[in-house]
Write a protein that holds these residues in place. Structure first.
Motif, PDB file in Angstrom:
ATOM      1  N   THR A  64      -8.853   8.336  32.393  1.00  0.00           N
ATOM      2  CA  THR A  64      -8.005   7.665  33.657  1.00  0.00           C
ATOM      3  C   THR A  64      -9.125   7.190  34.651  1.00  0.00           C
ATOM      4  N   GLY A  65      -8.698   5.969  35.206  1.00  0.00           N
ATOM      5  CA  GLY A  65      -9.485   5.203  36.366  1.00  0.00           C
ATOM      6  C   GLY A  65     -10.992   4.586  35.620  1.00  0.00           C
ATOM      7  N   ALA A  66     -11.134   4.394  34.206  1.00  0.00           N
ATOM      8  CA  ALA A  66     -12.343   4.028  33.901  1.00  0.00           C
ATOM      9  C   ALA A  66     -12.501   2.463  34.047  1.00  0.00           C
ATOM     10  N   CYS A  67     -11.175   1.876  34.089  1.00  0.00           N
ATOM     11  CA  CYS A  67     -11.189   0.322  34.564  1.00  0.00           C
ATOM     12  C   CYS A  67     -10.787   0.030  35.831  1.00  0.00           C
ATOM     13  N   SER A  68     -10.618   1.012  36.581  1.00  0.00           N
ATOM     14  CA  SER A  68     -10.107   0.647  38.159  1.00  0.00           C
ATOM     15  C   SER A  68     -10.924  -0.404  38.942  1.00  0.00           C
ATOM     16  N   TYR A  69     -12.133  -0.603  38.463  1.00  0.00           N
ATOM     17  CA  TYR A  69     -13.225  -1.190  39.431  1.00  0.00           C
ATOM     18  C   TYR A  69     -12.793  -2.649  38.959  1.00  0.00           C
ATOM     19  N   LEU A  70     -12.295  -3.010  37.905  1.00  0.00           N
ATOM     20  CA  LEU A  70     -11.723  -4.368  37.677  1.00  0.00           C
ATOM     21  C   LEU A  70     -10.318  -4.930  38.306  1.00  0.00           C
ATOM     22  N   PHE A  71      -9.811  -4.050  39.141  1.00  0.00           N
ATOM     23  CA  PHE A  71      -8.652  -4.389  39.749  1.00  0.00           C
ATOM     24  C   PHE A  71      -8.690  -4.076  41.393  1.00  0.00           C
ATOM     25  N   ALA A  72      -7.868  -4.859  42.077  1.00  0.00           N
ATOM     26  CA  ALA A  72      -7.951  -4.436  43.632  1.00  0.00           C
ATOM     27  C   ALA A  72      -6.247  -4.038  43.750  1.00  0.00           C
ATOM     28  N   THR A  73      -6.061  -3.129  44.613  1.00  0.00           N
ATOM     29  CA  THR A  73      -4.681  -2.937  44.879  1.00  0.00           C
ATOM     30  C   THR A  73      -4.096  -3.893  45.853  1.00  0.00           C
ATOM     31  N   LYS A  74      -3.327  -4.643  45.814  1.00  0.00           N
ATOM     32  CA  LYS A  74      -2.861  -5.725  46.742  1.00  0.00           C
ATOM     33  C   LYS A  74      -1.150  -5.482  46.647  1.00  0.00           C
ATOM     34  N   ALA A  75      -0.890  -6.099  48.083  1.00  0.00           N
ATOM     35  CA  ALA A  75       0.424  -6.129  48.182  1.00  0.00           C
ATOM     36  C   ALA A  75       0.601  -7.626  47.687  1.00  0.00           C
ATOM     37  N   ARG A  76       1.725  -8.016  46.838  1.00  0.00           N
ATOM     38  CA  ARG A  76       2.015  -9.284  46.128  1.00  0.00           C
ATOM     39  C   ARG A  76       3.326  -9.764  46.066  1.00  0.00           C
ATOM     40  N   CYS A  77       3.624 -10.798  46.617  1.00  0.00           N
ATOM     41  CA  CYS A  77       5.029 -11.368  46.757  1.00  0.00           C
ATOM     42  C   CYS A  77       4.843 -12.951  45.871  1.00  0.00           C
ATOM     43  N   VAL A  78       5.762 -13.138  45.071  1.00  0.00           N
ATOM     44  CA  VAL A  78       5.743 -14.409  44.374  1.00  0.00           C
ATOM     45  C   VAL A  78       7.287 -15.186  44.732  1.00  0.00           C
ATOM     46  N   GLY A  96       1.494 -22.075  38.675  1.00  0.00           N
ATOM     47  CA  GLY A  96       2.609 -22.634  37.945  1.00  0.00           C
ATOM     48  C   GLY A  96       3.548 -23.107  38.931  1.00  0.00           C
ATOM     49  N   ASP A  97       5.113 -22.802  38.933  1.00  0.00           N
ATOM     50  CA  ASP A  97       5.854 -23.229  39.770  1.00  0.00           C
ATOM     51  C   ASP A  97       6.446 -22.121  40.964  1.00  0.00           C
ATOM     52  N   ALA A  98       5.369 -21.417  41.179  1.00  0.00           N
ATOM     53  CA  ALA A  98       5.306 -20.414  42.182  1.00  0.00           C
ATOM     54  C   ALA A  98       4.233 -20.232  43.079  1.00  0.00           C
ATOM     55  N   TRP A  99       4.333 -19.626  44.419  1.00  0.00           N
ATOM     56  CA  TRP A  99       3.470 -19.480  45.298  1.00  0.00           C
ATOM     57  C   TRP A  99       3.262 -18.001  45.185  1.00  0.00           C
ATOM     58  N   VAL A 100       1.727 -17.549  45.199  1.00  0.00           N
ATOM     59  CA  VAL A 100       1.631 -16.184  45.020  1.00  0.00           C
ATOM     60  C   VAL A 100       1.059 -15.636  46.171  1.00  0.00           C
ATOM     61  N   PHE A 101       1.574 -14.714  46.945  1.00  0.00           N
ATOM     62  CA  PHE A 101       0.883 -14.225  48.343  1.00  0.00           C
ATOM     63  C   PHE A 101       0.334 -13.067  47.815  1.00  0.00           C
ATOM     64  N   LEU A 102      -1.169 -12.635  48.483  1.00  0.00           N
ATOM     65  CA  LEU A 102      -1.672 -11.324  48.368  1.00  0.00           C
ATOM     66  C   LEU A 102      -2.071 -10.867  49.902  1.00  0.00           C
ATOM     67  N   ALA A 103      -1.831  -9.536  50.054  1.00  0.00           N
ATOM     68  CA  ALA A 103      -2.200  -9.075  51.122  1.00  0.00           C
ATOM     69  C   ALA A 103      -2.495  -7.514  51.025  1.00  0.00           C
ATOM     70  N   ALA A 104      -3.206  -6.913  51.830  1.00  0.00           N
ATOM     71  CA  ALA A 104      -3.765  -5.474  51.804  1.00  0.00           C
ATOM     72  C   ALA A 104      -2.258  -4.795  51.783  1.00  0.00           C
ATOM     73  N   PRO A 105      -2.337  -3.647  51.055  1.00  0.00           N
ATOM     74  CA  PRO A 105      -1.160  -2.740  50.874  1.00  0.00           C
ATOM     75  C   PRO A 105      -0.315  -2.630  52.172  1.00  0.00           C
ATOM     76  N   PRO A 106      -1.071  -2.248  53.296  1.00  0.00           N
ATOM     77  CA  PRO A 106      -0.247  -2.021  54.515  1.00  0.00           C
ATOM     78  C   PRO A 106       0.268  -3.300  55.040  1.00  0.00           C
TER      79      PRO A 106
END
Length: 147
Positions: A25-39, A66-76
């Protein structure tokens, strides 16, 4: 899952079937960032408009995928971002908190791409799997060969 004792061995078996191993558990977590994501579907939304809404909602980034806009933000910033999208009358096709890869691993070999995508599909189809996040990037020219 409602039954870890059942699901963990099933996941381990899936990984082994496809030539991998289930990490701790958590071994690959450094490969990802937790983000608020809206498509948001890109139809009728200019880059200028998308940037304007992103700034209003406190997004860190907005990209065209592709045919969408992806918005990323800090979770808060999830609620303010959703409110900015609603105010702009932009309805997200997806919205939530996600694990976003910090870098992608390009897979150019057709056979490897087939195997990796088959594995990801099988994971996604499992009843106890809610989300699958990956760092895999299959370039368009390779994806076209997959059919």
């Amino acid at each position: 899952t409602d039954n870890r004792h059942r699901t963990a061995p099933e996941m381990r078996k899936l990984f082994e079937k496809h030539g991998g191993a289930l990490a701790a558990t958590g071994a690959c977590s450094y490969l990802f960032a937790t983000k608020a994501r809206c498509v948001v579907p890109a139809a009728g939304v200019t880059e200028e408009r998308a940037m304007e809404v992103a700034m209003e909602g406190g997004a860190d980034d907005v990209t065209r995928e592709g045919d969408a806009w992806v918005f990323l933000a800090a979770p808060p910033q999830f609620v303010p971002l959703r409110q900015a999208l609603e105010k702009a009358k932009l309805k997200p096709s997806e919205a939530g908190v996600a694990q976003v890869p910090t870098s992608l691993t390009e897979v150019r070999d057709l056979e490897v791409a087939k195997k990796v995508l088959a594995f990801l599909d099988e994971l996604d189809d499992h009843d106890d799997v809610q989300n699958v996040w990956s760092t895999v990037d299959v370039p368009d020219d390779v994806a076209r060969q997959l059919g």
